[in-house]
Design a protein around this motif. Structure first.
Motif, PDB file in Angstrom:
ATOM      1  N   SER A  27       0.845  -1.185   0.000  1.00  0.00           N
ATOM      2  CA  SER A  27       0.000   0.000   0.000  1.00  0.00           C
ATOM      3  C   SER A  27       0.885   1.241   0.000  1.00  0.00           C
ATOM      4  CB  SER A  27      -0.908  -0.005   1.226  1.00  0.00           C
ATOM      5  OG  SER A  27      -0.122   0.000   2.389  1.00  0.00           O
ATOM      6  N   TYR A  28       0.580   2.105  -0.893  1.00  0.00           N
ATOM      7  CA  TYR A  28       1.360   3.339  -1.003  1.00  0.00           C
ATOM      8  C   TYR A  28       0.632   4.453  -0.273  1.00  0.00           C
ATOM      9  CZ  TYR A  28       4.146   0.909  -4.445  1.00  0.00           C
ATOM     10  OH  TYR A  28       4.962   0.017  -5.064  1.00  0.00           O
ATOM     11  N   LEU A  29       1.407   5.277   0.367  1.00  0.00           N
ATOM     12  CA  LEU A  29       0.808   6.226   1.284  1.00  0.00           C
ATOM     13  C   LEU A  29       0.916   7.670   0.816  1.00  0.00           C
ATOM     14  CD1 LEU A  29      -0.573   6.151   4.039  1.00  0.00           C
ATOM     15  CD2 LEU A  29       1.628   6.588   5.078  1.00  0.00           C
ATOM     16  N   SER A  30       1.980   8.009   0.091  1.00  0.00           N
ATOM     17  CA  SER A  30       2.263   9.439  -0.060  1.00  0.00           C
ATOM     18  C   SER A  30       1.185  10.187  -0.829  1.00  0.00           C
ATOM     19  CB  SER A  30       3.615   9.670  -0.712  1.00  0.00           C
ATOM     20  OG  SER A  30       4.097   8.556  -1.316  1.00  0.00           O
ATOM     21  N   SER A  31       0.599   9.533  -1.809  1.00  0.00           N
ATOM     22  CA  SER A  31      -0.444  10.259  -2.534  1.00  0.00           C
ATOM     23  C   SER A  31      -1.617  10.547  -1.611  1.00  0.00           C
ATOM     24  CB  SER A  31      -0.894   9.474  -3.756  1.00  0.00           C
ATOM     25  OG  SER A  31      -1.172   8.153  -3.416  1.00  0.00           O
ATOM     26  N   VAL A  51      -1.280  10.997   1.571  1.00  0.00           N
ATOM     27  CA  VAL A  51      -0.817  12.099   2.427  1.00  0.00           C
ATOM     28  C   VAL A  51      -1.039  13.424   1.718  1.00  0.00           C
ATOM     29  CG1 VAL A  51       1.257  13.194   3.332  1.00  0.00           C
ATOM     30  CG2 VAL A  51       0.820  10.804   3.796  1.00  0.00           C
ATOM     31  N   ILE A  52      -0.692  13.462   0.466  1.00  0.00           N
ATOM     32  CA  ILE A  52      -0.859  14.713  -0.282  1.00  0.00           C
ATOM     33  C   ILE A  52      -2.306  15.140  -0.294  1.00  0.00           C
ATOM     34  CG2 ILE A  52      -0.800  15.718  -2.587  1.00  0.00           C
ATOM     35  CD1 ILE A  52       1.758  14.325  -3.074  1.00  0.00           C
ATOM     36  N   SER A  53      -3.170  14.192  -0.633  1.00  0.00           N
ATOM     37  CA  SER A  53      -4.572  14.605  -0.785  1.00  0.00           C
ATOM     38  C   SER A  53      -5.169  15.006   0.552  1.00  0.00           C
ATOM     39  CB  SER A  53      -5.378  13.491  -1.438  1.00  0.00           C
ATOM     40  OG  SER A  53      -5.335  12.351  -0.635  1.00  0.00           O
ATOM     41  N   TYR A  63      -3.556  16.158   3.270  1.00  0.00           N
ATOM     42  CA  TYR A  63      -2.984  17.334   3.933  1.00  0.00           C
ATOM     43  C   TYR A  63      -3.011  18.601   3.092  1.00  0.00           C
ATOM     44  CZ  TYR A  63      -1.521  14.406   7.757  1.00  0.00           C
ATOM     45  OH  TYR A  63      -1.521  13.571   8.828  1.00  0.00           O
ATOM     46  N   SER A  64      -3.117  18.408   1.777  1.00  0.00           N
ATOM     47  CA  SER A  64      -3.087  19.623   0.970  1.00  0.00           C
ATOM     48  C   SER A  64      -4.312  20.488   1.250  1.00  0.00           C
ATOM     49  CB  SER A  64      -3.019  19.259  -0.511  1.00  0.00           C
ATOM     50  OG  SER A  64      -4.150  18.517  -0.875  1.00  0.00           O
ATOM     51  N   LEU A  92      -3.696  22.275   4.392  1.00  0.00           N
ATOM     52  CA  LEU A  92      -2.775  23.380   4.158  1.00  0.00           C
ATOM     53  C   LEU A  92      -3.522  24.550   3.546  1.00  0.00           C
ATOM     54  CD1 LEU A  92       0.514  21.811   2.856  1.00  0.00           C
ATOM     55  CD2 LEU A  92       0.107  23.020   4.985  1.00  0.00           C
ATOM     56  N   PRO A 107      -1.537  24.852  -2.314  1.00  0.00           N
ATOM     57  CA  PRO A 107      -1.172  23.449  -2.092  1.00  0.00           C
ATOM     58  C   PRO A 107      -2.210  22.460  -2.619  1.00  0.00           C
ATOM     59  CG  PRO A 107      -1.074  24.709  -0.054  1.00  0.00           C
ATOM     60  CD  PRO A 107      -1.737  25.578  -1.062  1.00  0.00           C
ATOM     61  N   SER A 108      -3.468  22.864  -2.653  1.00  0.00           N
ATOM     62  CA  SER A 108      -4.493  21.891  -3.045  1.00  0.00           C
ATOM     63  C   SER A 108      -4.335  21.477  -4.500  1.00  0.00           C
ATOM     64  CB  SER A 108      -5.880  22.462  -2.811  1.00  0.00           C
ATOM     65  OG  SER A 108      -6.102  23.510  -3.708  1.00  0.00           O
ATOM     66  N   SER A 118      -2.894  17.830  -5.259  1.00  0.00           N
ATOM     67  CA  SER A 118      -3.666  16.593  -5.401  1.00  0.00           C
ATOM     68  C   SER A 118      -4.147  16.422  -6.835  1.00  0.00           C
ATOM     69  CB  SER A 118      -4.825  16.537  -4.412  1.00  0.00           C
ATOM     70  OG  SER A 118      -5.339  17.788  -4.182  1.00  0.00           O
ATOM     71  N   VAL A 149      -1.241  15.044  -8.689  1.00  0.00           N
ATOM     72  CA  VAL A 149      -1.060  13.609  -8.426  1.00  0.00           C
ATOM     73  C   VAL A 149      -2.086  12.790  -9.199  1.00  0.00           C
ATOM     74  CG1 VAL A 149      -1.194  11.845  -6.648  1.00  0.00           C
ATOM     75  CG2 VAL A 149       0.001  13.962  -6.194  1.00  0.00           C
ATOM     76  N   LYS A 189      -1.397   9.998 -12.048  1.00  0.00           N
ATOM     77  CA  LYS A 189      -1.817   8.604 -11.914  1.00  0.00           C
ATOM     78  C   LYS A 189      -2.708   8.169 -13.067  1.00  0.00           C
ATOM     79  CE  LYS A 189      -1.090   7.471  -7.205  1.00  0.00           C
ATOM     80  NZ  LYS A 189      -1.623   7.056  -5.911  1.00  0.00           N
ATOM     81  N   TRP A 245       7.750  19.945   2.146  1.00  0.00           N
ATOM     82  CA  TRP A 245       6.677  18.949   2.299  1.00  0.00           C
ATOM     83  C   TRP A 245       6.194  18.479   0.927  1.00  0.00           C
ATOM     84  CZ3 TRP A 245       1.564  19.548   0.631  1.00  0.00           C
ATOM     85  CH2 TRP A 245       0.699  18.510   1.003  1.00  0.00           C
ATOM     86  N   VAL A 304       5.338   9.810  -4.370  1.00  0.00           N
ATOM     87  CA  VAL A 304       4.505   9.467  -5.521  1.00  0.00           C
ATOM     88  C   VAL A 304       5.380   9.006  -6.677  1.00  0.00           C
ATOM     89  CG1 VAL A 304       2.863  10.358  -7.199  1.00  0.00           C
ATOM     90  CG2 VAL A 304       2.688  11.041  -4.816  1.00  0.00           C
ATOM     91  N   GLU A 364       6.347   5.518  -6.368  1.00  0.00           N
ATOM     92  CA  GLU A 364       5.264   4.604  -6.684  1.00  0.00           C
ATOM     93  C   GLU A 364       5.068   4.494  -8.188  1.00  0.00           C
ATOM     94  OE1 GLU A 364       1.644   5.863  -4.882  1.00  0.00           O
ATOM     95  OE2 GLU A 364       0.448   4.385  -5.950  1.00  0.00           O
ATOM     96  N   ALA A 372       5.841   8.695   5.059  1.00  0.00           N
ATOM     97  CA  ALA A 372       5.025   8.115   3.999  1.00  0.00           C
ATOM     98  C   ALA A 372       5.878   7.803   2.779  1.00  0.00           C
ATOM     99  CB  ALA A 372       3.894   9.065   3.629  1.00  0.00           C
ATOM    100  N   ASP A 414       6.836   4.248   1.059  1.00  0.00           N
ATOM    101  CA  ASP A 414       6.525   3.948  -0.342  1.00  0.00           C
ATOM    102  C   ASP A 414       7.753   3.448  -1.071  1.00  0.00           C
ATOM    103  OD1 ASP A 414       4.035   4.706   0.192  1.00  0.00           O
ATOM    104  OD2 ASP A 414       3.962   6.434  -1.152  1.00  0.00           O
TER     105      ASP A 414
END
Lengths: 442, 874
Positions: free
Chosen positions: A377-381, A383-385, A387-388, A391, B38-39, B42, B45, B49, B94, B102, B105, B142, B146
């Motif tokens: 399982s990958y976590l960082s994406s 985390v991004i979604s 926490y962004s 933020l 920052p938003s 996502s 990302v 993907k 960060w 990412v 991955e 994280a 990964d």
């Protein structure tokens, strides 16, 4: 690969193993004389067979073989000679029937004799597990057949309360029960039994009633069901294999009732065991003259003949042992434990009554045999979604902490800037003052 | 890239580098400008993907220029991300760290292998730095997790990976111990879990410190439930890193000791002493040093402080969390065989479930009402955990449960009686279900009564309630239900009286106050599922009493569900949002159970009503219900057209010595009854029905064949099956013919007699059967000619379902046709045999009708019953 295993009562004949497709002999396990129904594959993990020795010794013997080696891996000596042997489908329990009519139940993993109970007063001749492993069907020498619920056997409280510990007891056979098979269909399954009294009887598991009585011209030593349960193949002492229809109504001709729809034979001697290979529709028969024959079930032609021994064939098993090899690769740890020695301890002779808590612990493999697919399982994406947004809105403490740090840094920068401006201003000021003074001086 | 350098479509490779470059320039923060939005990350990302922008998956056929462009754009992406990682501003760092995760991955294997060491160093340094903000630490955890996860996919680098992974362990443990932000703990625990599963050797050296770090958190509490769950998950995984039997057992024992300590405190004065002693006795093995407490000696000060601070309530939370840890240990995979202390765990579950909050008389003075209140408020959670533990035990031991099964059954039976809360009942139903499926018939013998009674109780509450509420629409139930009962009574004079009670309460709409305690939908669903399983496992076992009750209950519940669904939908569309279980779930559960009940007996009593329901359900396009109903109709189709094709294509032996051989073989094709709706996979396709018929027509040179041929011609001429109704005397004629020829041929007197009896009986039978459908509103009212219609219609494979609905004799008519068709397979030798064949037709005809009435018997055709007495007995 589908293999046929056959054992014989001929001492030293061993247990032969042939590839059903090519007909080549694979391996011959060394054994003494195996009694009828004494050969079983324990959950496809290894092969077990009860053995008959000279009658002088009072103890019985049960041998284990691993698939790959002809030598006996484990020898155990139960309290009395065991003839029929059966294991449940997952291979965790092994049951054996003694000459005295006692039935023994061992745990394969530990070799513990978990239960021993009195089945009937005569020798146990065959043992069969039901499809879901919850029932055990036993045939006896005096012609009785009993169906046991294993749950009941293990339930000491209920066993004491109940008047009988078996679920059904069929006593319609008058002579020794030679073979028992159970059909498909859970509670709706049928039980077919063959006996020396020249009959096969079909029983319903759901209500314990006798459904059909088929009378044959000779003693029936072995039976097999075809997978769709249209026909019952019965191997007679006269060397014929009779086909009895299972799903027709009664047929009356010339005052005599018969369900027998045909017979075929190439045996000079009695048929001693039958097995059905569902994948290929082969019927495999073993006979008194030590020859195993493979028949095409629909044409009744002989496909193959395996010459096994001089003595009578006592057991035939049809297996496809591929599952076993997949077990081997599962983990190197298991291989290591195998190297240490015997995979399974020998079966105990007696229930250990001193150690009351023998069932406290159960050795269990937790999905170990299957190749466990560890989900990466990958976590960082994530985390991004997660926490962004924080933020963005500066919602959480962590976000505001970061914000503070950022502001601090900004503040620092601004301070620097201010200083710089100040400096410049000062410079400019000085410069201007100087200019003015210079001008004035002029 | 120029402005008009357009690409083909969204699958074109040229598109990918373009988009990636745009993302880099427009969305990624850069060195100088502040990171304003920052938003947007996502979005970046998700774009990466969906289009797998970093994958660099190239094939030979691609344009090399595009490949090169892609490669360079990915390189610039990585460069930019790495720049961000080493940025000073925390938010940019960060972003950089997260995006590096990412990248790990998503990027191609080649690129990963090439540069993972460098990336690892970068991430490790940010992991180790003390003064970073929380978010950065979380992101570092994280990303490093990964990276390691991806690395574990390359067996070649296992050794290198382990060497790198070891370096991670220390900083992560420090994070767990020092920091006090849950977000960081969570990320740290995630890293540890990744290490355990991917690089178990790296953890081994620090096994104890990891264990204590987690255990301290667990025992002392102070985290959210979610966090606790993650911690205990990690603890349950931990033994895997060593992968031996001892560490599993040790961890299990430690957890159990901790649970025991907590329980002793919580349940003081509330529980039976004997069971506590039994548990303690099992827990501490004589002659063995008890293992150090969970979390080692570290826990003493801090934990005790915490415990005293916190109320008893959170202790029970701890117990439930720890118990879920036990469950995980039991259900997770483990590389070697383990020694499960089954008895101990069972006693633990029982110990908790036995406590119901009542005070034994002895301890009355030692307990305040307040304390009792505290315990009672937490008991449902504890009970739930115990039931879950029970499930886990059953799952883990599977077939080896046998020695313990009896005690579980006894225990469940007892608990069923006292258990009231819906959640707990649902759980216990599911346990019963698991037990029934795993232990089959033997278990059903013990559990059937309990499950059936409880389910009936849970389900019949709704009947009352709806009977009262929906008076206007009760008509269809009240008309159907008595009818059902009537039918039943006529057919089984021995039907038990409970049916009538049931009818009185269900059908006649007794006025019940609206607030009547009604089982929640989820509970009803669970009850229905349990019934379904029970029927599946032991539908006709020993023809027990509960069966008829359950059958009639199920059809009513299913009908109810249809009405309920339609009436509630508009009102509840937005009002009721219960994701756990909706009316639709109930409907499906009811129909599933109904299907099981149809399939499990040879003659389902309410088949026609059921078919109607399934047909209605199928019309609700786009729902799960429609899907299921389609499946159900497929499954039931074999009840309508029983096919019992042998797996082997039999050829009758030529050298047989038995006269009856030939027609018996024919029988094999046809007379197999309802009992085997499914066959095993077949190896050779047996002769299909049409084939046989064709064969038959080809050499129909005997009398019956001629007759049939003519019949067929007629039907074919009129070309419409439905309209070509041969007169009802047709069958009579046929019978006459047979009896005539039979007597002509000087057949035995006895057989002729039976035959004539059969004939008359069978006609009477058919009339009787046809009368049923007339009473029913759904069915097509029809005259006795129905039999013939079907007899002929069945010769074609296409049959209109409408007519079949209510008439269960059809399959047998069809069966007879088949039978008539089959003799052509075997060469006919003498006219005598011919006669016998025809005779067999009739005999079988009568028998199959009779056998059909013979309800509970799974093998109607085997019973040697005189048809006459058979019908009398009903």
């Amino acid at each position: 690969m589908v293999v046929v295993l056959a054992s014989s009562s001929d001492a030293g004949g061993g247990i032969g193993c042939w590839d059903l497709h090519t007909g080549s002999e694979q391996i011959r396990y060394k054994s003494l004389s195996s009694p009828c129904h004494g050969l079983t594959s324990v959950g496809d993990r290894f092969l077990a067979s009860s053995q008959l020795r000279d009658t002088a010794t009072s103890a019985g013997s049960v041998f284990f073989w691993s698939w790959s080696k002809p030598q006996v891996e484990v020898k155990s000596f139960p309290a009395e000679p065991i003839t029929p042997l059966a294991s449940n489908h997952s291979g965790t329990y092994l049951v054996g029937g003694g000459l005295s009519g006692d039935i023994y139940l061992w745990e394969v993993e530990t070799g513990k004799l978990l239960k021993k109970w009195h089945g009937d007063n005569t020798a146990v001749t065959c043992l069969v597990f039901s499809e879901d492993d919850s029932l055990l069907i036993s045939g006896f020498k005096n012609g009785s057949i009993r169906v046991w619920s294993l749950l009941m056997i293990f339930d000491d409280v209920r066993r004491q309360e109940a008047s009988k510990i078996y679920e059904y007891s069929f006593s319609e056979h008058t002579l020794c029960v030679n073979d028992v098979v159970i059909g498909y269909g859970g509670y709706n399954a049928i039980i077919a039994s063959a006996s020396d009294d020249r009959t096969c009887k079909v029983w319903s598991l759901s209500n314990g009633m006798l459904q059909r009585n088929i009378i044959f011209p000779s003693k029936i030593k072995a039976i097999a069901l075809d997978p769709a349960e249209h026909a019952l193949y019965a191997g007679g002492e006269d060397g014929k294999i009779y086909i009895a229809a299972l799903n027709t109504t009664k047929i009356t001709t010339n005052n005599h009732v018969s369900y027998i729809t045909g017979s075929f034979s190439n045996h000079s001697k009695a048929v001693t065991c039958l097995a059905y290979s569902a994948g290929e529709n082969y019927l495999i028969s073993g006979s008194d003259d030590g020859i195993v024959r493979v028949w095409n079930a629909s044409t009744h032609n002989i496909i193959r003949v395996f010459k096994h021994a001089k003595g009578p064939i006592t057991n035939i098993l049809v297996l496809s042992p591929e599952n076993d090899s997949s077990n081997h690769v599962s983990s190197n740890l298991q291989v290591a434990s195998k190297k240490k020695g015997a995979q399974f301890p020998p079966l105990e002779k007696y229930t250990n009554s001193i150690d009351e808590d023998s069932d406290i612990k159960t050795i269990v493999s937790l999905g170990g045999s299957k190749r466990c697919m560890d989900e990466v399982s990958y976590l960082s994406s994530h985390v991004i979604s997660s926490y962004s947004k924080e933020l963005q809105n500066q919602g959480s403490a962590a976000a505001s902490e970061m914000e503070i740090e950022k502001l601090k840094r900004d503040c620092q920068k601004s301070m620097q800037m201010v200083n710089q401006w100040k400096k410049m201003y000062d410079n400019l000021h000085q410069f201007c003052v100087k200019e003015l003074l210079d001008e004035n001086a002029k | 890239m120029t402005t008009f350098d357009q690409f083909r479509d969204m699958y074109d490779v040229a598109f990918k580098p373009r988009l990636l470059t745009t993302l880099i320039t427009d969305y990624l923060p850069n060195q100088n400008h502040p990171f304003s939005n920052p938003s947007q990350l996502s979005k970046v990302v998700s774009l990466i993907k969906t289009h797998s922008l970093l994958s660099e998956s190239v094939t030979e056929s691609m344009d090399p220029k595009a490949i090169k462009a892609w490669k360079s754009s990915v390189t610039s992406w990585v460069d930019r991300v790495l720049l961000l990682v080493s940025n000073h501003s925390p938010d940019k760092r960060w972003a950089g760290i997260s995006l590096l995760g990412v990248t790990c991955e998503e990027c191609s294997s080649d690129r990963f292998i090439e540069s993972y060491l460098m990336w690892f160093q970068k991430l490790l340094s940010s992991l180790q730095s003390q003064e970073d903000s929380h978010l950065v630490k979380v992101a570092a955890c994280a990303s490093i997790s990964d990276l390691l996860a991806r690395l574990s996919g390359f067996p070649k680098f296992k050794k290198d990976g382990s060497a790198s992974a070891v370096k991670v362990v220390q900083p992560v443990i420090r994070m767990l111990n020092d920091d006090n932000s849950e977000a960081i703990w969570e990320a740290a625990v995630h890293v540890i879990c990744t290490l355990i599963t991917s690089f178990p050797f790296s953890i081994q050296r620090h096994y104890d410190s990891v264990e204590s770090a987690i255990a301290v958190k667990l025992v002392s509490g102070g985290c959210s439930d979610d966090m606790m769950k993650k911690l205990v998950h990690c603890l349950a995984l931990l033994p895997k890193s060593k992968g031996d039997e001892e560490s599993w057992s040790l961890t299990m024992q430690k957890i159990l000791i901790t649970i025991n300590d907590q329980l002793n405190l919580t349940f003081q004065g509330l529980e039976d002493e004997t069971i506590r002693k039994e548990f303690n006795g099992l827990l501490s093995q004589p002659g063995k040093q008890p293992p150090p407490p969970l979390g080692g000696c570290v826990s003493t000060e801090e934990a005790s402080n915490n415990i005293t601070k916190r109320s008893k309530q959170s202790q029970t939370v701890n117990v439930s969390i720890l118990m879920s840890g036990c469950c995980m240990m039991l259900t997770n995979t483990y590389p070697v065989k383990v020694n499960v202390p089954v008895r101990l765990l069972l006693v633990l579950a029982e110990r908790i479930l036995m406590v119901n909050g009542s005070l034994p008389e002895m301890s009355l003075p030692f307990m305040t009402a307040r304390q009792q209140e505290n315990v009672c408020s937490e008991l449902p959670v504890l009970h739930m955990c115990s039931l879950e533990l029970l499930t886990a035990i059953i799952k883990a031991t599977s077939s080896q449960l046998l020695p313990h099964a009896a005690s579980i059954v006894r225990f469940i039976t007892r608990y069923f009686k006292t258990c009231v809360l819906p959640e707990l009942r649902i759980k216990i139903y599911s346990i019963a279900k698991t037990l029934l499926i795993s232990m089959g018939v033997g278990m059903a013998l013990c559990l059937s009564k309990e499950v059936a009674n409880n389910a009936i109780a849970d389900l019949s509450i709704i009947e009352k309630k709806n009977g009262g509420m929906l008076n206007g629409s009760t008509t269809d139930v009240s008309t159907v239900a008595p009818l059902l009962v009537n039918n039943k009574k006529r057919k089984h004079s021995s039907a038990n009286g409970s049916l009538q009670e049931y009818d009185a309460s269900g059908g006649l709409g007794v006025e019940v106050p609206k607030k009547c305690a009604m089982a929640p939908i989820s509970l009803r669903v669970a009850a229905l599922e349990a019934l379904e399983t029970l029927i599946t496992v032991a539908g006709a076992l020993k023809s027990e009493q509960w069966r008829s009750k359950v059958d009639s209950l199920l059809i009513v519940v299913a009908m109810e569900s249809f009405r309920e669904g339609s009436s509630n939908e508009e009102i509840n569309g937005f009002q009721k949002k219960d994701p756990a279980a909706t009316a639709a779930d109930l409907q499906i559960a009811a129909l599933r159970a109904l299907l099981a009940s149809f399939l499990s007996v040879s003659r389902p009593p309410y088949l026609s009503q059921g078919l109607e329901l399934f047909r209605r359900g199928k019309q609700q396009t786009g729902t799960k219900l429609a899907e299921f109903c389609a499946h159900a109709m497929l499954a039931l189709e074999v009840l309508i057209h029983p096919r019992a094709l042998p797996l082997v294509d039999y050829i009758p032996p030529n050298n047989d010595t038995y006269d009856e051989a030939q027609f018996s073989f024919r029988d094999e094709y046809v007379s197999r009854n309802h009992t085997t709706p499914f066959g095993l996979p077949q190896t050779e396709p047996p002769n299909c029905v049409n084939n046989m018929f064709a064969n038959y027509l080809a050499n129909g040179d005997d009398e019956m064949g001629g007759l049939w041929k003519e019949n067929m011609k007629e039907t074919k001429e009129s070309s419409q099956m439905a309209t070509s109704l041969p007169s009802s005397t047709d069958i009579q004629e046929r019978n006459d013919m047979v009896s005539e020829t039979a007597t002509n041929a000087d057949f035995e007197m006895r057989t002729v007699e039976t035959e004539t009896i059969l004939k008359s009986d069978h006609l009477g039978e058919s009339v009787k059967q046809i009368q049923e459908p007339i009473q029913e509103p759904v069915s097509v009212a029809s005259n006795p000619a129905v039999i013939d219609i079907h007899g002929d219609a069945a010769t074609s494979t296409d049959i209109e379902p409408d007519r079949i609905v209510s008439d269960s004799t059809i399959p047998h008519n069809e069966a007879n046709n088949l039978e008539l068709a089959s003799p052509s397979k075997s060469p006919v030798q003498a006219s005598d045999t011919k006669l016998v064949q025809q005779f067999a037709f009739d005999l079988n005809y009568g028998n199959s009708v009779d056998g059909d009435d013979d309800d509970d018997d799974s093998f109607p055709d085997i019973v040697d019953g005189d048809p006459d007495s058979d019908s009398d007995s009903e």
